[in-house]
Design an enzyme around this catalytic site. Structure first.
Site, mmCIF file in Angstrom:
data_model
loop_
_atom_site.group_PDB
_atom_site.id
_atom_site.type_symbol
_atom_site.label_atom_id
_atom_site.label_comp_id
_atom_site.label_asym_id
_atom_site.label_seq_id
_atom_site.Cartn_x
_atom_site.Cartn_y
_atom_site.Cartn_z
ATOM 1 N N SER A 163 0.829 -1.200 0.000
ATOM 2 C CA SER A 163 0.000 0.000 0.000
ATOM 3 C C SER A 163 0.870 1.259 0.000
ATOM 4 C CB SER A 163 -0.963 -0.042 1.188
ATOM 5 O OG SER A 163 -1.994 0.882 1.005
ATOM 6 N N ASP A 234 -10.243 -5.238 -4.700
ATOM 7 C CA ASP A 234 -9.802 -4.083 -3.911
ATOM 8 C C ASP A 234 -10.738 -2.921 -4.198
ATOM 9 O OD1 ASP A 234 -8.479 -1.903 -2.755
ATOM 10 O OD2 ASP A 234 -6.493 -2.685 -3.223
ATOM 11 N N HIS A 264 -8.030 -5.012 -0.431
ATOM 12 C CA HIS A 264 -6.818 -4.216 -0.272
ATOM 13 C C HIS A 264 -5.872 -4.808 0.768
ATOM 14 C CE1 HIS A 264 -4.416 -0.623 -0.719
ATOM 15 N NE2 HIS A 264 -4.405 -0.445 0.583
#
Lengths: 289, 217
Positions: A163, A234, A264
């Site tokens: 991320s 996601d 995610h």
């Protein structure tokens, strides 16, 4: 004061107020703590799962921008065939601190890889405040530290980002040192892409943030094998709005792992053993052979 | 970014550029007259777990070029607070007067310009048009208006619509207040965006509110 002067005053106030706000702080959501815990200390479910022995976990402190940052060097699983052959520098996400990420570290540790994870400035016990500049500095210091260790092979360092950590990963791989390989999990394309996702206008990321977070730009400067993983489900960093931008900008050799049903946060957990195999296969082919 | 989208992504403020506060002109100002207005508002989103319209603001000066044409110029304080320059300039042409069921119609054309103060390459210009119909009511003092903005750009989505309905209520001789409800970007899917818009009619665009106060010189 007549109305015209009041209007002029209001305009002057607007101009004077310029630069009083930045949205950079909203990119980060750290939790500070006094002491790091073992997972089982804050999550009872871990009691029977966490298997890294204390003797394999080495606390590390570094200095970045004058602030002390904290991390852990975890020596790889001695029972693995890949024990101590590859070292992974892990850049975590925007939330909380290292405590949150032990499950991910354990997966990599089980594969036999050494793992170094650290908290960015303002996270966990690390001093300072998070910012784009701070994260880049922290990442570079962590990489310098890992390279300086005499007990690992400097030519077999892999950078792994998840991320927001992917922004630090591509920065380090493109601008600090070419590693043996790079792994990007759930990578946003850029602040600009995030902005366009919400605002729809073709504005640049600099409108809202000073942080130079741009995987799309930097991934083209990475001169090593790349593995990209992204969940098809996601709903935050939506696949179609981010992945093609980064993937198309990346050079060969590059491998992809698009995971049906993963969001995610949960690619390793959705894939389970397939995650292990995918990472091992990628590193075996591109780093060890 | 663990845990999905977050209210922290107040990037949403910029979506409010789609409407840039309340409409610039509902009825003609009158030749030679001047007005100043302040408006704020935007799509409703959750900020620190509170659902509020994002307070995007505009200060706008309006000048009556003729009996049916207004010139307006606006500055965007919220953008300034983020180290960006934001302005708009445009004309409003009042096409018809109200007659029976036929509303008064006002056609507006504007140019919106934005630029980060330290990055000239970030400069963007967006043309926008608006068509606003209005009816007077309650002794012809108040106005009910409706219509849409359309903002254009050279990348998808090429046209961003914002239908709206609002009311203008005079406060004495000089002041008036406006309140509008808008549906930002109704043609764009708004599910699974970085920002969690609270009001998403049919999972498209985002509903929001804007309010303004104006003073006629």
């Amino acid at each position: 004061m007549n109305m015209r002067n009041r209007v002029l005053l209001a305009v002057c106030v607007v101009i004077a107020c310029t630069r009083v706000l930045s949205l950079d702080d909203f990119l980060f959501d750290p939790t500070t703590i006094d002491e790091y815990l073992r997972p089982e200390d804050f999550d009872p479910e871990w009691e029977t799962r966490f298997i890294i022995h204390d003797s394999l976990i080495e606390p590390v402190t570094l200095v970045s921008m004058g602030n002390t940052i904290y991390g852990f060097f975890v020596r790889g699983n001695p029972d693995s065939a890949l024990h101590n052959q590859v070292s992974i520098l892990y850049f975590h996400g925007k939330d909380e601190n290292i405590n949150r990420y032990w499950a991910r570290i354990e997966y990599l540790w089980e594969m036999g890889f050494n793992v170094f994870i650290f908290d960015y400035q303002g996270y966990g016990k690390s001093e300072g405040s998070p910012s784009g500049e701070a994260l880049f500095s922290d990442g570079a210091e962590a990489l310098h530290y890992l390279r300086s260790r005499a007990d690992i092979d400097e030519s077999r360092i892999v950078l792994y980002g998840w991320s927001i950590g992917t922004f630090v990963t591509t920065y380090c791989a493109a601008d600090v040192m070419h590693p043996a390989a790079v792994i990007l999990e759930s990578a946003p394309a850029s602040i600009t892409a995030l902005l366009r996702d919400s605002a729809l206008l073709n504005l640049t990321g600099s409108y809202v943030a000073d942080a130079d977070f741009d995987n799309e730009k930097r991934v083209g400067d990475i001169a090593c094998p790349l593995l990209m993983m992204h969940g098809r489900a996601d709903d935050f960093i939506v696949f179609d709005r981010h992945v093609p931008l980064v993937w198309d900008a990346a050079h060969e050799p590059k491998d992809s792992l698009w995971v049906e049903g993963a969001g995610h946060d949960d690619i390793p957990f959705v894939l389970g053993t397939a995650y292990h195999q995918a990472v091992i296969d990628f590193i075996t082919v591109h780093v060890l052979q | 970014m663990v845990g999905g989208r977050t209210s922290a992504y107040v990037f949403v403020v910029l979506l409010c550029c789609l409407s840039c506060g309340t409409v610039a002109s509902v009825r003609p100002l009158g030749q030679g007259r001047k007005a100043v207005s302040f408006s704020f508002g935007g799509p409703v989103t959750s900020v620190y777990d509170v659902d509020v319209p994002v307070p995007y603001s505009v200060i706008r000066l309006t000048y009556g070029l003729s009996k049916d044409t207004d010139l307006h110029f606006g500055v965007h304080p919220t953008m300034s607070l983020l180290a960006n320059a934001g302005i708009d300039i445009g004309l409003s042409k009042h096409l018809t007067t109200e007659s029976g069921l036929r509303p008064a119609l006002c056609l507006g054309a504007s140019l919106y310009g934005f630029c980060h103060i330290n990055e000239f390459s970030s400069a963007r210009v967006y043309p926008g048009i608006s068509l606003i119909g209005s009816y007077a009511f309650f002794r012809s003092h108040n106005l009910l208006y409706f219509g849409a903005h359309a903002l254009m750009q050279f990348t998808a989505p090429y046209v961003i619509l914002a239908p709206l309905v609002g009311t203008e209520v005079p406060l004495g001789e000089k002041f008036a207040i406006n309140a509008e409800a808008l549906w930002y970007a109704p043609t764009e899917a708004s599910k699974d965006r970085v920002v969690d818009y609270t009001l998403r009619p049919f999972d498209h665009g985002a509903a929001g509110f804007a309010a303004g106060v104006s003073y006629v010189f």
